[in-house]
Each structure stands twice: as C-alpha cells, then as structure tokens.
Design a protein around this motif. Structure first.
Motif, PDB file in Angstrom:
ATOM      1  N   GLY A  41     -10.266 -10.456   2.626  1.00 53.18           N
ATOM      2  CA  GLY A  41      -8.452 -11.302   2.426  1.00 53.18           C
ATOM      3  C   GLY A  41      -7.376 -10.661   3.014  1.00 53.18           C
ATOM      4  N   GLU A  42      -5.641 -10.818   2.743  1.00 52.48           N
ATOM      5  CA  GLU A  42      -4.755  -9.769   3.481  1.00 52.48           C
ATOM      6  C   GLU A  42      -4.498  -8.285   3.233  1.00 52.48           C
ATOM      7  N   TRP A  43      -4.708  -7.761   4.057  1.00 53.74           N
ATOM      8  CA  TRP A  43      -4.441  -6.051   3.427  1.00 53.74           C
ATOM      9  C   TRP A  43      -3.345  -6.098   4.180  1.00 53.74           C
ATOM     10  N   THR A  44      -2.682  -4.707   4.479  1.00 54.13           N
ATOM     11  CA  THR A  44      -1.721  -4.236   4.744  1.00 54.13           C
ATOM     12  C   THR A  44      -2.317  -2.752   5.715  1.00 54.13           C
ATOM     13  N   PHE A  45      -2.258  -2.741   6.489  1.00 52.34           N
ATOM     14  CA  PHE A  45      -2.720  -1.260   7.554  1.00 52.34           C
ATOM     15  C   PHE A  45      -1.751  -0.399   7.977  1.00 52.34           C
ATOM     16  N   THR A  46      -1.691   0.773   7.794  1.00 54.53           N
ATOM     17  CA  THR A  46      -0.221   2.241   7.891  1.00 54.53           C
ATOM     18  C   THR A  46      -1.269   2.573   9.058  1.00 54.53           C
ATOM     19  N   TRP A  47      -1.078   2.921   9.977  1.00 51.99           N
ATOM     20  CA  TRP A  47      -1.068   4.019  10.439  1.00 51.99           C
ATOM     21  C   TRP A  47      -0.539   5.075  11.605  1.00 51.99           C
ATOM     22  N   GLY A  48       0.449   5.849  10.500  1.00 52.16           N
ATOM     23  CA  GLY A  48       1.026   7.266  10.561  1.00 52.16           C
ATOM     24  C   GLY A  48       2.905   6.726  10.835  1.00 52.16           C
ATOM     25  N   THR A  81      -3.624  -3.695  -0.251  1.00 57.09           N
ATOM     26  CA  THR A  81      -2.991  -5.361  -1.221  1.00 57.09           C
ATOM     27  C   THR A  81      -2.564  -4.746  -2.556  1.00 57.09           C
ATOM     28  N   THR A  82      -2.073  -6.166  -2.921  1.00 60.19           N
ATOM     29  CA  THR A  82      -2.145  -6.538  -3.970  1.00 60.19           C
ATOM     30  C   THR A  82      -3.408  -7.414  -4.416  1.00 60.19           C
ATOM     31  N   TYR A 107      -4.998   4.696  -5.182  1.00 60.01           N
ATOM     32  CA  TYR A 107      -4.346   4.494  -5.945  1.00 60.01           C
ATOM     33  C   TYR A 107      -4.505   3.178  -6.487  1.00 60.01           C
ATOM     34  N   ILE A 108      -4.390   2.981  -8.182  1.00 64.25           N
ATOM     35  CA  ILE A 108      -4.412   1.915  -8.594  1.00 64.25           C
ATOM     36  C   ILE A 108      -2.858   1.398  -9.549  1.00 64.25           C
ATOM     37  N   ASP A 109      -1.581   0.700  -9.080  1.00 65.59           N
ATOM     38  CA  ASP A 109      -0.367   0.699  -9.388  1.00 65.59           C
ATOM     39  C   ASP A 109      -0.066   1.881  -9.758  1.00 65.59           C
ATOM     40  N   GLY A 110      -0.179   2.587  -8.075  1.00 65.03           N
ATOM     41  CA  GLY A 110       0.771   4.020  -7.979  1.00 65.03           C
ATOM     42  C   GLY A 110      -0.015   5.642  -8.540  1.00 65.03           C
ATOM     43  N   GLN A 111      -0.502   4.939  -9.178  1.00 62.99           N
ATOM     44  CA  GLN A 111      -1.807   6.072  -9.592  1.00 62.99           C
ATOM     45  C   GLN A 111      -3.182   6.356  -9.500  1.00 62.99           C
ATOM     46  N   LEU A 112      -3.621   7.697  -9.168  1.00 63.56           N
ATOM     47  CA  LEU A 112      -5.006   8.308  -8.797  1.00 63.56           C
ATOM     48  C   LEU A 112      -6.167   7.932  -9.883  1.00 63.56           C
ATOM     49  N   HIS A 147      -2.111  -3.369  -7.990  1.00 67.95           N
ATOM     50  CA  HIS A 147      -1.839  -2.728  -6.601  1.00 67.95           C
ATOM     51  C   HIS A 147      -2.368  -2.341  -5.832  1.00 67.95           C
ATOM     52  N   ILE A 148      -4.089  -1.779  -5.006  1.00 67.82           N
ATOM     53  CA  ILE A 148      -4.343  -1.041  -4.461  1.00 67.82           C
ATOM     54  C   ILE A 148      -3.896  -0.539  -3.263  1.00 67.82           C
ATOM     55  N   SER A 149      -4.129   0.989  -3.310  1.00 64.66           N
ATOM     56  CA  SER A 149      -3.049   1.266  -2.092  1.00 64.66           C
ATOM     57  C   SER A 149      -4.154   2.572  -1.829  1.00 64.66           C
TER      58      SER A 149
END
Length: 327
Positions: A41-48, A81-82, A107-112, A147-149
């Motif tokens: 589904g929908e993800w946000t990708f950040t590159w630098g 994504t969430t 990271y899940i909800d900000g925790q490694l 939330h996953i990061s």
C-alpha cells in the motif's frame, strides 16, 4: 471557538504522530489468526535532503524518482507508513522481513524493534542484530494502529532498499510460517546434497562417467543456495555472517550451478550437443566464478543480468540443436 482550536490542534498533532498520513488500512478485515497480511500500500520514502515522496509498496529506491531524477544504488533512505490494524487484532503481533538491501533499522512507534548490518551514517544501535527477519512487538492497549519507520542503507548492492513486502500476523503464525520454510528448504537441500554425494561416489569409483561429476557439483551448489535464500537457514548455524557475505555466496552458488547443469546435459547427450556448446559453458563458468571471487559485490550483483542473458542464450541454443537433431 474552542472547537475550532481543538480541530486545528488535531491537524497539527496528527502529522507528528503518524508521519504524513500515509497508511496501510487493514481495518475492513476481522483479524484472523490463521492469516498473514501483506503490507502492500502507501508508503512515504525520504531520500536525504531531497524531500519525501509517496510511493506504492516497499520497493528498491532505484525504482523511484525524486524531482524527475532516478536515485543511485548507494546511499541511505527512509520508508514510513502507518498500519491500521484489523478489527480485534491481538496486542502481540509479529512482522517478517524477507529481503532488504542491505542494512536496516526498523522502528515501531518510534522505538527500535530490529536492525541488521551497519547503517551508512554510522549510527550506533542497541541490541543484537536480527538475522531471522521475524520481529515480535506489543501493540498498546486500545491502539488501533502503529507506525513503522525503516532506515535502510546500501553501499554494496546494485539496488538498495526494500525488495519484498513486509508480512504481518500473529506471533504464532509468523513463526509457524518460518519454521515450515526452514523444514521445506532443509529437506530439499538435504535431498540434493545426498544426490550430489551419490553421483560423486559413482564417478570416483568409475561406475559412471564424468556426467555424474558435473551433476554432483550442480546438486551440491544448488543445495547450498537453498540455505542462503528464503529463510536463510545458514544464519542459524553461522550467525556472524554479514548480509554482504550471504549475498555474495548466494550469487556465487547460481554462477556455479547453472553452467554445471549445462555441461552435465552436454555430456549426457553428446550427439545432440557438440563440443562448442560445452566449451561455451566452461568459459561462462570460469568468467562467473572469477567475477564472484575477485570483484566487489556491486559488480558481482550486476553480473546476475549477464547470467540471465546466458541462460536465455542457452535455452535458444537447446531448442535449435534439438530441432536440428530431429531433421
């Protein structure tokens, strides 16, 4: 007035808590403990510093473009994504990561929650590396999402980032799937290895001709490959191996197995396949092995495309020679 202020506060707080609003919504389903949910589904990708883009699915970043420009293979990116959970989801869940190139921190909800390999920014991460790909975690009571990061770094493979979708299920279901994969791959790898031993014994005792030797090499190489792919069983016995070494061994096993199979076929059917066919396979074998041993992983991985072209060429050659044999 108070309602307006509250509404504005909600709008301001939401991006902080859930990224940019990108989500994979599973809330339409009733949670099934027997089911594995694919996080597509929908993800946000950040590159630098180039900013963030909305992307479909967890793919290698070399397939993305930012400001109309393709991204390089080497570098570091972030996927977010969430996950909106299915109804009545349990508080204890598990995620399985199949393939990420090549190092990551999740990271899940900000925790490694898990990490593997060394990130390019030299970030120091707590805890041991996750080699199984199974990440168990707790969802807070009354929470309907998490939330996953994922920070991903690559400085050796020809494409970086996610390679297969993440999977979500109950802890029991994810572990059951992994254990079943281990059993299946172990059974097939063991069978191929025994076949390899049998044929090399046949060759060494001169009961069979040289074709048995080449089939033995093929069987052994392919059985070893099964330990490096899928559930990556080799990590169970050699957990100190890095992802880069595993990738090199995985590619090298294909470089060995495929030419050996072609040489084996040419020895079994000498009338259909002439010496030039076998000579070509020997040349390909030597070149591929030299690439796997000498060159950096980046070039080794790129040689997969050459291997694919080699297989297609031999397929066409097989068909041509077989047709010639019929006439």
């Amino acid at each position: 007035m108070n309602k307006v202020i509250l509404y504005v506060l909600i709008l301001l707080i939401s991006p902080c808590c859930f990224g940019d609003g990108t989500a994979i919504n599973l809330s339409q389903d009733e949670f099934d403990s027997r089911k594995i949910y694919t996080l597509q589904g929908e993800w946000t990708f950040t590159w630098g510093s180039q900013g963030a883009i909305a992307v479909k699915n967890f793919l290698p970043w070399t397939k993305y473009k930012i400001n109309g420009k393709e991204l390089p293979a080497f570098g570091m990116g972030n996927y977010q994504t969430t996950i909106v959970l299915p109804k009545n989801a349990p508080r204890k869940l598990a995620i399985q990561i199949a393939r990420i190139k090549t190092a990551y921190a999740l990271y899940i909800d900000g925790q490694l929650a898990a990490h593997r390999g060394a990130l390019k920014n030299n970030q120091q991460l707590d805890g041991s590396e996750n080699k199984s790909g199974v990440i168990e975690f707790d969802v807070p009571q009354n929470a309907t999402s998490f939330h996953i990061s994922i920070d991903v770094s690559n400085n050796s493979y020809y494409r970086g980032g996610g390679d297969q979708p993440l999977l979500l299920a109950s802890i029991e279901k994810i572990n059951s799937k992994r254990n079943l994969g281990i059993v299946e791959n172990s059974f097939i790898a063991g069978g191929l290895f025994i076949m390899g031993l049998y044929h090399i014994l046949m060759w060494s005792t001169k009961i069979s001709n040289s074709a048995s030797l080449f089939f033995s090499v093929f069987s052994t190489a392919y059985s070893f490959r099964l330990l490096l792919t899928g559930e990556k069983i080799l990590y169970i016995y050699l957990p100190f191996l890095s992802e880069e070494i595993m990738l090199r061994l995985e590619i090298a096993s294909a470089f060995i197995a495929i030419p050996m199979m072609h040489i084996f076929i040419s020895r079994v059917f000498p009338n259909e396949f002439n010496k030039r066919f076998e000579f070509f396979s020997w040349c390909a074998f030597i070149v591929f092995i030299a690439i796997a041993v000498i060159l950096p992983l980046f070039y080794v991985a790129y040689a997969i495309k050459a291997l694919e072209a080699y297989v297609l060429f031999l397929k066409d050659l097989f068909e041509f020679l077989l047709q010639q044999g019929r006439h």
